[in-house]
Design an enzyme around this catalytic site. Structure first.
Site, mmCIF file in Angstrom:
data_model
loop_
_atom_site.group_PDB
_atom_site.id
_atom_site.type_symbol
_atom_site.label_atom_id
_atom_site.label_comp_id
_atom_site.label_asym_id
_atom_site.label_seq_id
_atom_site.Cartn_x
_atom_site.Cartn_y
_atom_site.Cartn_z
ATOM 1 C CB THR A 5 -22.569 80.239 -76.635
ATOM 2 O OG1 THR A 5 -22.900 81.643 -76.883
ATOM 3 C CG2 THR A 5 -21.531 80.060 -77.773
ATOM 4 C CB ALA A 6 -21.055 75.844 -74.717
ATOM 5 N N GLY B 34 -25.473 84.221 -73.882
ATOM 6 C CA GLY B 34 -24.774 83.573 -72.674
ATOM 7 C C GLY B 34 -23.620 82.544 -73.060
ATOM 8 C CB CYS B 35 -20.225 81.718 -71.340
ATOM 9 S SG CYS B 35 -20.787 81.643 -69.807
ATOM 10 C CE1 TYR B 36 -21.903 76.552 -67.405
ATOM 11 C CE2 TYR B 36 -22.822 78.285 -66.465
ATOM 12 C CZ TYR B 36 -22.068 77.293 -66.521
ATOM 13 O OH TYR B 36 -21.182 76.957 -65.344
#
Length: 333
Positions: free
Chosen positions: A148-149, A144-146
């Site tokens: 990943t970061a 997911g994007c959250y």
């Protein structure tokens, strides 16, 4: 190599098309969504660029013409197609949450898992964490994007952080992270000139972050995760706060940890969404003060947090240079 996209009508589907059209090894050979159409009817900007029909999604039809398929579908829907594609010998990159975490955590946060057998074989597709495993994978669980970061921010410091205190993650995303489906919270009048936290602490990405950080650390990493919605279209900014177990020079730690990672850029100053929007880069910096650390990361939520990450995984799965076709020039305005 012929590839397909099932669930092409969303934002991540469009970003996959943009990347794959410039890919020297992959050829788009199958596009599917919930209903049939021409691709330039769904995305008018593709008029004269891609002349292709979008079919009603069918795993057997995809397997006839593709060696690899990207699933850009909602959770629970993706696993229905993944299970059949894998049985037909098709490599699969799933952009949903269906294979990212344990069955127990999945059923806690989403729904009943319909494919527990393949869940045990899926490889979590964060290249900086699982590069060698990805090369031999048949099924990739695209992060997911959250997560990943957040994971990229915390990973270099796991052995220096006081894990008894855990980590606190303040994450902010553009509205495109909510997808194309209409909702009151993502209407223009709700988002414009506004910013707000949502699903604090209970957000389902919290368990994904904790699960993978704990696996790396070899012990539980307590995680307090609070997401926010920003009045911007794309991009993500993550701020992590933690206590340190020893004195360190944060920038040196980052530079050493990511020395051989071309798509993680270590910055000396706080990072900015504008510098990564439209690219596959993750920008990271960190500052220590009085036994505490602040870690700051930024990505494009639709690219590094979804579509370009999926292509990086596909490159590795198929034996290609992992950097092929990944976007490097962003959008400054």
């Amino acid at each position: 190599m012929n590839v397909g996209i099932i669930g092409v009508s969303g934002y991540t589907g469009f970003e996959l098309i943009r990347i794959l059209l410039n890919h020297p090894k992959f050829k788009i050979n199958y596009l599917a969504a919930g209903s049939a159409a021409k691709i330039d009817e769904i995305f008018p900007s593709l008029k004269g660029v891609l002349d292709a029909s979008v079919q009603v999604a069918d795993a057997k039809e995809a397997a006839k013409s593709c060696e690899l398929v990207f699933l850009a579908l909602p959770h629970q829907e993706a696993m229905k197609y993944a299970k059949e594609l894998l049985s037909l010998g098709v490599k699969t990159v799933d952009l949903s949450a269906d294979y990212r975490i344990s069955r127990e955590l999945y059923e806690k946060n989403y729904s009943e898992h319909l494919d527990p057998q393949n869940l045990t074989h899926a490889v979590y597709g964060l290249v900086e964490l699982n590069r060698e495993r990805i090369k031999g994978a048949k099924l990739i669980a695209n992060p997911g994007c959250y997560p990943t970061a957040s994971i990229l921010a915390v990973l270099p410091f796991l052995k220096f952080i006081d894990l008894n205190l855990g980590v606190m993650i303040d994450a902010k995303s553009g509205v495109s992270g909510a997808g194309k489906k209409l909702s009151a919270s993502s209407h223009f009048v709700s988002v414009n000139e506004n910013a707000n936290a949502y699903n604090p602490i209970k957000h389902r990405h919290a368990d994904e972050i904790k699960f993978h950080l704990s696996n790396v650390a070899g012990r539980e990493v307590s995680t307090l995760f609070v997401p926010h919605l920003l009045p911007i279209t794309r991009g993500m900014l993550v701020s992590v706060y933690a206590g340190l177990a020893q004195d360190i020079k944060p920038i040196e730690v980052l530079q050493k940890f990511y020395a051989n990672e071309p798509f993680v850029r270590v910055r000396n100053e706080p990072v900015q969404i504008k510098n990564v929007a439209g690219t596959h880069f993750c920008d990271i910096t960190a500052f220590a003060h009085e036994g505490k650390i602040f870690i700051n990361s930024a990505i494009d939520n639709l690219l590094r947090g979804a579509s370009s990450q999926a292509v990086a995984n596909a490159n590795l799965m198929c034996g290609f240079d992992e950097n092929l076709a990944l976007p490097v020039v962003g959008r400054f305005c």
